[in-house]
Each structure stands twice: as structure tokens, then as C-alpha cells.
Enzyme design. Structure first.
Site, PDB file in Angstrom:
ATOM      1  N   HIS A 220      17.933 -13.718 -38.941  1.00 44.91           N
ATOM      2  CA  HIS A 220      17.848 -12.501 -39.754  1.00 44.91           C
ATOM      3  C   HIS A 220      17.928 -12.838 -41.241  1.00 44.91           C
ATOM      4  O   HIS A 220      17.193 -12.291 -42.055  1.00 44.91           O
ATOM      5  CB  HIS A 220      18.964 -11.536 -39.373  1.00 44.91           C
ATOM      6  CG  HIS A 220      19.020 -10.307 -40.230  1.00 44.91           C
ATOM      7  ND1 HIS A 220      18.225  -9.208 -40.001  1.00 44.91           N
ATOM      8  CD2 HIS A 220      19.737 -10.023 -41.341  1.00 44.91           C
ATOM      9  CE1 HIS A 220      18.471  -8.299 -40.925  1.00 44.91           C
ATOM     10  NE2 HIS A 220      19.380  -8.770 -41.745  1.00 44.91           N
TER      11      HIS A 220
ATOM     12  N   ARG B 266       2.724  -3.702 -37.653  1.00 45.64           N
ATOM     13  CA  ARG B 266       3.566  -3.304 -36.521  1.00 45.64           C
ATOM     14  C   ARG B 266       3.586  -1.779 -36.441  1.00 45.64           C
ATOM     15  O   ARG B 266       4.001  -1.113 -37.391  1.00 45.64           O
ATOM     16  CB  ARG B 266       4.978  -3.837 -36.694  1.00 45.64           C
ATOM     17  CG  ARG B 266       5.065  -5.337 -36.987  1.00 45.64           C
ATOM     18  CD  ARG B 266       6.516  -5.749 -37.212  1.00 45.64           C
ATOM     19  NE  ARG B 266       6.651  -7.135 -37.626  1.00 45.64           N
ATOM     20  CZ  ARG B 266       6.705  -7.542 -38.892  1.00 45.64           C
ATOM     21  NH1 ARG B 266       6.604  -6.651 -39.867  1.00 45.64           N
ATOM     22  NH2 ARG B 266       6.836  -8.813 -39.179  1.00 45.64           N
TER      23      ARG B 266
ATOM     24  N   ARG C 172      -1.314  -4.290 -34.353  1.00 43.97           N
ATOM     25  CA  ARG C 172      -0.781  -4.556 -33.015  1.00 43.97           C
ATOM     26  C   ARG C 172      -0.398  -3.225 -32.365  1.00 43.97           C
ATOM     27  O   ARG C 172       0.350  -2.449 -32.949  1.00 43.97           O
ATOM     28  CB  ARG C 172       0.456  -5.447 -33.108  1.00 43.97           C
ATOM     29  CG  ARG C 172       1.064  -5.794 -31.739  1.00 43.97           C
ATOM     30  CD  ARG C 172       2.285  -6.683 -31.911  1.00 43.97           C
ATOM     31  NE  ARG C 172       3.409  -6.000 -32.534  1.00 43.97           N
ATOM     32  CZ  ARG C 172       4.504  -6.610 -33.002  1.00 43.97           C
ATOM     33  NH1 ARG C 172       4.600  -7.924 -32.921  1.00 43.97           N
ATOM     34  NH2 ARG C 172       5.476  -5.918 -33.548  1.00 43.97           N
TER      35      ARG C 172
ATOM     36  N   GLU D 158       1.959 -15.270 -27.314  1.00 52.73           N
ATOM     37  CA  GLU D 158       3.401 -15.343 -27.518  1.00 52.73           C
ATOM     38  C   GLU D 158       4.130 -16.001 -26.360  1.00 52.73           C
ATOM     39  O   GLU D 158       5.344 -16.235 -26.453  1.00 52.73           O
ATOM     40  CB  GLU D 158       3.969 -13.932 -27.718  1.00 52.73           C
ATOM     41  CG  GLU D 158       3.361 -13.198 -28.904  1.00 52.73           C
ATOM     42  CD  GLU D 158       3.694 -11.724 -28.902  1.00 52.73           C
ATOM     43  OE1 GLU D 158       4.677 -11.349 -29.559  1.00 52.73           O
ATOM     44  OE2 GLU D 158       2.977 -10.955 -28.224  1.00 52.73           O
TER      45      GLU D 158
ATOM     46  N   ASN E 288       7.406 -16.552 -33.359  1.00 48.97           N
ATOM     47  CA  ASN E 288       8.814 -16.259 -33.032  1.00 48.97           C
ATOM     48  C   ASN E 288       9.015 -16.196 -31.521  1.00 48.97           C
ATOM     49  O   ASN E 288       9.893 -16.850 -30.962  1.00 48.97           O
ATOM     50  CB  ASN E 288       9.243 -14.933 -33.663  1.00 48.97           C
ATOM     51  CG  ASN E 288       9.128 -14.943 -35.180  1.00 48.97           C
ATOM     52  OD1 ASN E 288       8.790 -15.963 -35.774  1.00 48.97           O
ATOM     53  ND2 ASN E 288       9.415 -13.825 -35.797  1.00 48.97           N
ATOM     54  N   ASP E 289       8.207 -15.378 -30.848  1.00 56.73           N
ATOM     55  CA  ASP E 289       8.338 -15.267 -29.398  1.00 56.73           C
ATOM     56  C   ASP E 289       7.836 -16.514 -28.686  1.00 56.73           C
ATOM     57  O   ASP E 289       8.389 -16.913 -27.658  1.00 56.73           O
ATOM     58  CB  ASP E 289       7.600 -14.029 -28.886  1.00 56.73           C
ATOM     59  CG  ASP E 289       8.493 -12.793 -28.867  1.00 56.73           C
ATOM     60  OD1 ASP E 289       9.683 -12.929 -28.538  1.00 56.73           O
ATOM     61  OD2 ASP E 289       8.004 -11.700 -29.186  1.00 56.73           O
TER      62      ASP E 289
ATOM     63  N   ARG F  30      15.873 -15.307 -28.930  1.00 59.33           N
ATOM     64  CA  ARG F  30      15.790 -15.265 -30.391  1.00 59.33           C
ATOM     65  C   ARG F  30      16.846 -14.348 -31.000  1.00 59.33           C
ATOM     66  O   ARG F  30      17.075 -14.390 -32.212  1.00 59.33           O
ATOM     67  CB  ARG F  30      14.404 -14.816 -30.843  1.00 59.33           C
ATOM     68  CG  ARG F  30      13.960 -13.505 -30.267  1.00 59.33           C
ATOM     69  CD  ARG F  30      12.530 -13.184 -30.612  1.00 59.33           C
ATOM     70  NE  ARG F  30      12.349 -12.732 -31.973  1.00 59.33           N
ATOM     71  CZ  ARG F  30      11.260 -12.116 -32.423  1.00 59.33           C
ATOM     72  NH1 ARG F  30      10.243 -11.913 -31.601  1.00 59.33           N
ATOM     73  NH2 ARG F  30      11.162 -11.739 -33.663  1.00 59.33           N
TER      74      ARG F  30
ATOM     75  N   CYS G  84       0.838 -15.119 -37.081  1.00 61.56           N
ATOM     76  CA  CYS G  84       1.508 -13.961 -37.688  1.00 61.56           C
ATOM     77  C   CYS G  84       3.015 -13.995 -37.490  1.00 61.56           C
ATOM     78  O   CYS G  84       3.703 -13.011 -37.753  1.00 61.56           O
ATOM     79  CB  CYS G  84       0.940 -12.651 -37.150  1.00 61.56           C
ATOM     80  SG  CYS G  84       1.205 -12.392 -35.386  1.00 61.56           S
TER      81      CYS G  84
END
Length: 557
Positions: free
Chosen positions: A184, A286, A322, A411, A434-435, A445, A482
């Protein structure tokens, strides 16, 4: 002089005195009070009022959204229902500290159970409770310090609730002892353009007031710097500021190979800033903001209005949207509110949309209408696609609704390994690093205890990205990035070397990535990527890439 090493976020450098964030207070013991009930009640009333006034004052200084958050916290502190709960515990002979702790915890659990906006406020209650208990104990309140002058914030990590207290005019840099490049704190630093180093374990030894240099480009915190070192750091910061103010150019490598640099956006309000910072379009929009904290899905009309506002800001430019990515940490009552023991592996992304297909059809309807009403080049992609069949399902449905360019997010490892077949069907792929990192390393995560595994530099992740890049080249299809990885300037070069054709990131990261790409040719990028791939873990991959980049730059000069 000593050096403390961690993972740098961006290329910035800053210097200043340290201010350490206090550790959370331990929970009070449930021991009987040695004071009378009236005295305890008076102590609590004074502490609650003092904390409420302090929050209001700090909010007035901060202004904007932070003021709203802090004023809401002040109201929470003096909520009559909470006061009654505290009094009830004091009447049982509890101490003021325990009564506050237990009453706030009970109230917090009630808010958490409600979910949505109220659920998100539960963490704010913890902060208020800690401040009241600190006041009762006569110790400094935990949380972001306020030394009254600009400072380098040193903390174990920053919780989301702490971010509302950050005065960006005062925080010169962030240094955390925990967290990784996708924590974060790292994401906040990129979004706000704050110089930051995360995962600097030895930073626990830093003390309030000592002067340090925080060099994100090198991933080093320098303690006891000399005057010459401070001057060099100041000059580097000034040069970086001048470079950021230079005329904007499209993303490209040193040999002219184009690498479009796009923005990740969570709502249309960020479009103007993204354009001002040089975004050539949007690589990830998003749409969850339209659906979260709502008891029912937004209407087609509401969605169309939001999408049209976004697309209108990018005439003639690519905008990748998305469709709703719900599930895991983003459950929705009208989509997938059933309990799952492991929601990250459950009904989320495209799976959840297929189970509630009317929501997907309405979203595609609104997107197609917004596309027709604007001049932007709309691309639409599905999240969490794991199979070729899911790719076929989504792309066919999207085209049925008039979407001209339909793709998928990569992902999970299965879609990366099947990328050659997936890209034979889809118009494009966008890698969510990230995923992809989470599922490749089997490390949640959202779980701090395994944050060290959440590093996209890991060669296993890089190999999967190479699979997708190779598949894109064979099929003549674009492959974007992304995830947060694209905002790491050196990793951005590696990603291009692995076959990425565009990079999308927080708008404030664009300048550093643009500058770093211009230092390397496509052949350099491939050489640097090969060095990272040959490593055995994330740390050695990053170091190998840095050595290769330095070597290639030396040869260019």
C-alpha cells in the site's frame, strides 16, 4: 556514514530529518480500576474531547479530502452511542483505557459487518481509539507524527487509514521497514509522487531528528551524510524537477522504438491530471468505483455518463477499460456476497460476471454507447481470464454489443502459459503484474506476512511475462502491462525487453519511466531482460538488471 538498503520507488531523491511513526499501543489489560467510576468517567471525557479537537484542527490545516476524513473521525470519537458503551463498561469497574478499547472494538466489529462505506470506516475507529488511549496513558499518539517541520517519515508500514493524515507539503520522503514494491505504501508513493524506499529492514535503527538522504533510484538511505553528499542530492533533486518540467514527448526507447506510456485511472476525475503529466491514453480504467458501496448495480445510463466523461478526455487516444472486477477483496452484495473460505481463488472477475451475466451485458451496452458518442479508441478487457474458452466467451459477447477491440487480462499463470492460443482469439492482452505475482508465488497480496514474495522482479513472473510477449509477437497482437511493475523505471525497461508493447501506470510515475526508456535501445532492453531472467530470485534479478543497464549505458557513451 552508513547505508540502509531497501526497494526504491521511482527515481527520486530527498533529504531531511527523520520522524518515526510510533508503534501501535498494546491492548489494555482487563484489570479492575483503582480509581472510582466518576474519576474514570471524567478522565475519558477529557481524553475524548481533546482527541476530537486535535483531529478537527489537523483537518482544518490539511483541507480537502483529508479534512473530511478527520472531521468524520472527530465525530466518531464523540458519538453518543459509543459514550454510552464506554460508560457501561466503566460502571462494571473497568479502567478508562480498557473501556475505550473494548467499546470501540465492539463498534468497529458492527461497522465491519455492515460492509460498504461503513465497513471501510471501521479502520478509522481503531485510529481514534488508539489516540484516546494514548491520551489517557499520557504517551504520544501512534500514527503519522507531526513534528512541525518537513520530515522523512519512517514507519513499519502505512495502513490505508494513515494516508489521510499525510501532509505532502511536510513529508519529504517515506521509509518503511516492511512491505514490497506492491505494498500500500509503495502504491501511495507512486500515486502521490513521494520519494520512497520500502522493505528497508535496518531502518528500525533510525531516530527522530537525524538527517538522512533517501535515494529511491539506488534504494539506499544514507545516514550521517557529509555536506558534499547533501549538495549532490540537492542537485539531483533539482535536475529531476527540471526534467519533469521539460516539454512532454511520447514514450520511446533511445533508438526510436515507440513504447506508449498510459495511465491507470480509478475514475474519470483523474483524466485531466493524467493528460497534463503526459499520459498518451489510458491503459487501465477500473470501473469498480461505479459498483462499490452500492446495494445494486448502477444503471446503463449512469454507466454511460461516466464512461463518456472518461473517453471524451482522450480524443483519438487509446482507452482500455476493464469490465467489473469484483470478488476477493471487493465483494458486492448484488454479485458475489456468498462466503468463500479462499475468495482470491473463488468466484471473481470474469467468473462472477458469467454467473450474473445481465450485469456484464449492461456494462457492455453502456461502453458501446459511450464509444459511439466520443472519438476515443475504446478497448475493453475482461479480468481474471484463465482459459481459452473464457476468452472466446468474452470477446464474442463484447463484439456482439459493438465493442470494436476486445481483450483479456493475463493475471493467472494458466493464461500466460496459454497466451499463444488466447491471443489467437483476443485482440490484445494486458498483464496485471500484481495478481500474476500473487498467483505465481502463492502469496496473498493483501497479507503482510508474505509481502516479501509479492515482487514482480521474481524470475518466475518474468518468464510468464516473456511467454505472453512472445505470443503477442507471433500473433501480431499488442501486449500491455498495467500492474504496478510498469511504474518501476528499470523494470519497465525489462518488460519492454520481454515483449511488452505499452506500459500503464500511476500518472506521477510517467516522467521517470519516460526518462529511463530514453537511455536504452530495444537491444539493450532485451539484454537487460535476459540478465534478470537468468537470476534465481527477485533480489538477484533486480541487481543483475541494474548491472546490465549500467554496462549498456557505458557502452552507449
Amino acid at each position: 556514514m552508513a547505508e540502509i538498503r531497501g526497494v526504491g520507488i521511482g527515481l527520486g531523491v530527498a533529504q531531511g530529518p527523520v520522524a518515526c511513526m510510533a508503534e501501535p499501543l498494546p491492548a489494555p489489560d482487563d484489570a479492575p480500576s483503582a480509581l472510582g467510576q466518576d474519576e474514570e468517567k471524567s478522565r475519558v471525557a477529557e481524553a475524548v474531547a481533546a482527541v476530537a479537537r486535535e483531529l478537527e484542527e489537523r483537518g482544518a490545516q490539511a483541507g480537502g479530502a483529508a479534512q473530511d476524513v478527520l472531521e468524520a473521525q472527530a465525530m466518531m470519537a464523540e458519538d453518543p452511542t459509543l459514550a454510552d458503551e464506554i460508560d457501561a463498561r466503566l460502571a462494571q469497574g473497568r479502567t478508562g483505557e480498557y473501556a475505550v478499547f473494548d467499546a470501540f472494538a465492539s463498534f468497529r466489529d458492527q461497522l465491519s459487518a455492515m460492509g460498504g462505506y461503513l465497513g471501510e470506516r471501521a479502520a478509522d475507529l481503531d485510529d481514534v481509539a488508539q489516540r484516546v488511549i494514548a491520551r489517557l496513558r499520557g504517551v504520544p499518539a501512534p500514527g503519522v507524527p507531526d513534528p512541525g517541520h518537513p520530515f522523512v517519515l519512517v514507519a513499519k508500514d502505512l495502513a490505508p487509514a494513515d494516508t489521510a493524515l499525510l501532509d505532502l507539503e511536510m513529508v519529504l520522503a517515506l521509509v518503511t521497514t516492511e512491505g514490497g514494491p506492491t505494498s500500500h505504501t509503495a502504491i501511495l508513493a507512486r500515486e502521490k509522487g513521494i520519494v520512497a524506499i520500502v522493505g528497508a529492514i535496518s531502518a528500525t535503527g533510525l531516530t527522530d531528528g537525524e538527517t538522512v538522504i533517501v535515494d529511491a533510484a539506488a534504494g539506499v538511505v544514507t545516514t550521517e551524510p557529509t555536506a558534499d553528499e547533501l549538495d549532490r542530492a540537492s542537485n539531483r533533486a533539482a535536475d529531476r524537477a527540471n526534467a519533469a518540467a521539460a516539454p512532454l514527448t511520447d514514450g520511446a526507447l533511445a533508438d526510436g522504438t515507440p513504447v506508449p506510456l498510459l495511465a491507470n485511472l480509478g475514475n474519470a476525475k483523474g483524466a485531466a491530471e493524467a493528460v497534463a503529466l503526459g499520459a498518451e491514453g489510458v491503459g487501465l480504467f477500473r470501473t469498480e468505483f461505479l459498483f462499490l458501496s452500492s446495494a445494486q448495480a448502477p444503471t446503463v445510463e449512469q454507466q454511460r455518463e461516466a464512461y463518456t466523461e472518461l473517453l471524451a478526455a482522450f480524443p483519438g487516444r487509446k482507452v482500455v477499460v476493464r469490465v467489473l472486477d469484483a470478488g476477493a477483496d471487493k465483494p458486492l452484495a448484488f454479485l458475489n456476497d456468498a462466503h468463500e473460505d479462499n475468495p482470491a481463488l473463488g468466484l471473481r472477475g470474469i467468473r462472477a460476471l458469467r454467473a450474473s451475466e445481465d450485469i456484464l451485458r449492461e456494462q457492455l451496452t453502456a461502453l458501446a454507447q459511450a464509444q459511439a458518442a466520443t472519438e476515443a479508441d475504446l478497448w475493453v478487457m475482461a479480468p481474471m481470464v484463465a482459459t481459452v474458452e473464457e476468452t472466446e466467451y468474452f470477446t464474442e459477447l463484447a463484439r456482439d454489443y459493438g465493442v470494436k477491440t476486445a481483450g483479456v487480462m493475463v493475471e493467472v499463470p494458466s493464461s500466460a502459459l496459454l497466451a499463444d492460443r488466447i491471443l489467437a482469439v483476443a485482440d490484445f492482452a494486458s498483464i496485471g503484474t500484481n495478481d500474476l505475482t500473487q498467483y505465481t508465488l502463492a502469496a496473498d497480496r493483501l497479507l503482510g506476512s508474505v509481502a516479501a514474495f509479492q515482487d514482480p522482479w521474481h524470475p518466475a513472473v518474468l518468464r510468464l511475462i516473456r511467454e505472453v510477449g512472445d505470443a503477442g509477437r507471433v500473433n501480431g497482437k499488442p501486449v500491455g502491462i498495467c500492474g504496478e511493475a510498469a511504474a518501476d523505471p528499470l523494470l519497465a525497461v525489462v518488460l519492454v525487453g520481454l515483449g511488452a508493447t505499452s506500459l500503464s501506470m500511476a500518472p506521477t510515475a510517467l516522467a521517470d519511466v519516460r526518462a529511463t526508456l530514453l537511455q536504452h535501445t530495444i537491444d539493450d532492453a532485451r539484454t537487460i531482460a535476459a540478465a534478470a531472467l537468468a537470476a534465481t530470485d527477485a533480489t538477484t534479478a533486480r541487481a543483475a538488471a541494474q548491472r546490465a543497464a549500467t554496462r549498456e549505458q557505458g557502452e552507449m557513451q
